[in-house]
Design an enzyme around this catalytic site. Structure first.
Site, PDB file in Angstrom:
ATOM      1  N   GLU A   1      30.996  54.803  44.359  1.00  0.00           N
ATOM      2  CA  GLU A   1      31.135  55.384  45.549  1.00  0.00           C
ATOM      3  C   GLU A   1      30.516  54.723  46.526  1.00  0.00           C
ATOM      4  O   GLU A   1      31.312  54.249  47.594  1.00  0.00           O
ATOM      5  CB  GLU A   1      30.102  56.446  45.599  1.00  0.00           C
TER       6      GLU A   1
ATOM      7  N   ARG B   1      30.619  51.083  47.178  1.00  0.00           N
ATOM      8  CA  ARG B   1      31.690  50.211  47.240  1.00  0.00           C
ATOM      9  C   ARG B   1      32.847  50.914  48.071  1.00  0.00           C
ATOM     10  O   ARG B   1      33.765  50.258  48.886  1.00  0.00           O
ATOM     11  CB  ARG B   1      31.850  49.281  46.162  1.00  0.00           C
TER      12      ARG B   1
ATOM     13  N   ASP C   1      37.243  57.162  38.344  1.00  0.00           N
ATOM     14  CA  ASP C   1      37.003  56.076  37.327  1.00  0.00           C
ATOM     15  C   ASP C   1      37.953  56.566  36.330  1.00  0.00           C
ATOM     16  O   ASP C   1      38.143  57.367  35.743  1.00  0.00           O
ATOM     17  CB  ASP C   1      35.741  56.516  36.591  1.00  0.00           C
TER      18      ASP C   1
ATOM     19  N   ASN D   1      46.555  51.146  40.365  1.00  0.00           N
ATOM     20  CA  ASN D   1      46.257  49.571  40.597  1.00  0.00           C
ATOM     21  C   ASN D   1      45.221  49.173  39.952  1.00  0.00           C
ATOM     22  O   ASN D   1      44.915  47.799  39.498  1.00  0.00           O
ATOM     23  CB  ASN D   1      46.154  49.420  42.019  1.00  0.00           C
TER      24      ASN D   1
ATOM     25  N   SER E   1      52.406  42.392  35.644  1.00  0.00           N
ATOM     26  CA  SER E   1      51.788  41.164  36.095  1.00  0.00           C
ATOM     27  C   SER E   1      52.906  40.068  35.483  1.00  0.00           C
ATOM     28  O   SER E   1      53.830  40.688  34.794  1.00  0.00           O
ATOM     29  CB  SER E   1      50.608  40.557  35.459  1.00  0.00           C
TER      30      SER E   1
ATOM     31  N   TYR F   1      44.838  40.782  27.757  1.00  0.00           N
ATOM     32  CA  TYR F   1      45.256  41.068  29.301  1.00  0.00           C
ATOM     33  C   TYR F   1      46.712  41.121  29.159  1.00  0.00           C
ATOM     34  O   TYR F   1      47.635  42.117  29.659  1.00  0.00           O
ATOM     35  CB  TYR F   1      45.054  40.194  30.334  1.00  0.00           C
TER      36      TYR F   1
END
Length: 274
Positions: free
Chosen positions: A38, A40, A61, A88, A137, A192
């Site tokens: 919160e 940030r 989250d 994102n 990506s 990843y």
């Protein structure tokens, strides 16, 4: 008149922050900047407010089902639905090209499994002509996978979500089997790569499902480019603002008929499985 709603996950910094900024400038509606932390998140909102923009904030989250449920309840009590959803949120540790089992699972929880929870809880709030943008990506192209069996399965026209889950589970089992098995599956930083390949594949499967259900919802995935962010340790070819270009194109400008595609950072479509 009902206000349109846009939501960007993991958007207190980097590309997500720039997507929120662009939406605040051009989207005719409420824009939610979300973050798991919160403090940030609110600091990011303050930065945009200093520019004369008015994003809204809510904690979210994506790895917590209860957090997603709380956010869904908040949205449903204040709005008639969601018009734009940008998935994102994501993590990557370049310093650990061969992760431990725990590290690989944590990455998968954030980058891939969270999308399944979001699908279950937030997708019912999507308006019929909503747009979903999944952040992939160039490591999310199918060619990053080294196992022919999975190359064949993931390229199928009738691929299922269960098969994608089996793909991810098989990878995590290879992580347990040690470095050689891990690298032979997808190379270094394979966790990843697998997470983004799974995300891309899920995008196409879900688009077909929306069409089958008779919904005019568009869902596309996008490679924003090699962007200089905290996640890339400041390395990259593009600024975060440039990295937001293609996601914003999909959110604001692309024809609604653009569905189930892989969009490159310069906004042109590419074949995911070449």
């Amino acid at each position: 008149m009902e206000t349109k709603v846009a939501v960007v996950t993991g958007s207190n910094k980097g590309i997500g922050f720039e997507i929120v900024k662009g939406l605040c400038q051009k989207f005719n509606g409420s824009v939610y900047l979300t973050a798991r932390n919160e403090e940030r998140g609110r600091k990011a909102v303050q930065k945009l407010e200093k520019l004369g923009l008015r994003p809204l904030f809510h904690t979210l989250d994506v790895t917590s089902e209860s957090s997603i449920e709380e956010f869904a309840k908040f949205i449903s009590t204040r709005h008639s639905g969601i018009d734009v959803l940008v998935n994102n949120a994501g993590i990557l540790d370049l310093d650990k090209p061969v992760p431990t089992c725990e590290e690989a699972k944590k990455l998968m929880d954030t980058n891939f499994y969270s999308l399944l929870t979001i699908s279950k809880i937030l997708y019912p709030l999507l308006k019929n002509d909503a747009r979903i943008i999944n952040m992939s990506s160039d490591w999310g192209l199918l060619s990053n996978i080294r196992r022919q069996t999975w190359l064949d399965i993931l390229a199928k026209d009738d691929l299922t979500t269960d098969e994608i889950l089996q793909f991810v589970d098989d990878f995590l089992q290879n992580v347990k089997n040690g470095k050689t098995a891990f690298v032979s599956f997808a190379g270094h930083n394979g966790d990843y790569k697998v997470s983004k390949v799974a995300l891309s594949a899920l995008t196409f499967v879900q688009q077909k499902l929306f069409i089958k259900q008779g919904k005019d919802i568009s869902i596309n995935c996008v490679h924003p480019g090699f962007v200089k962010t905290d996640m890339t340790k400041g390395m990259g070819d593009f600024t975060p603002e440039r990295g937001a270009r293609a996601p914003l194109y999909l959110a604001l400008e692309a024809p609604q008929s653009l569905k189930g595609t892989f969009v490159w950072h310069d906004c042109h479509q590419v074949n995911w499985d070449d």
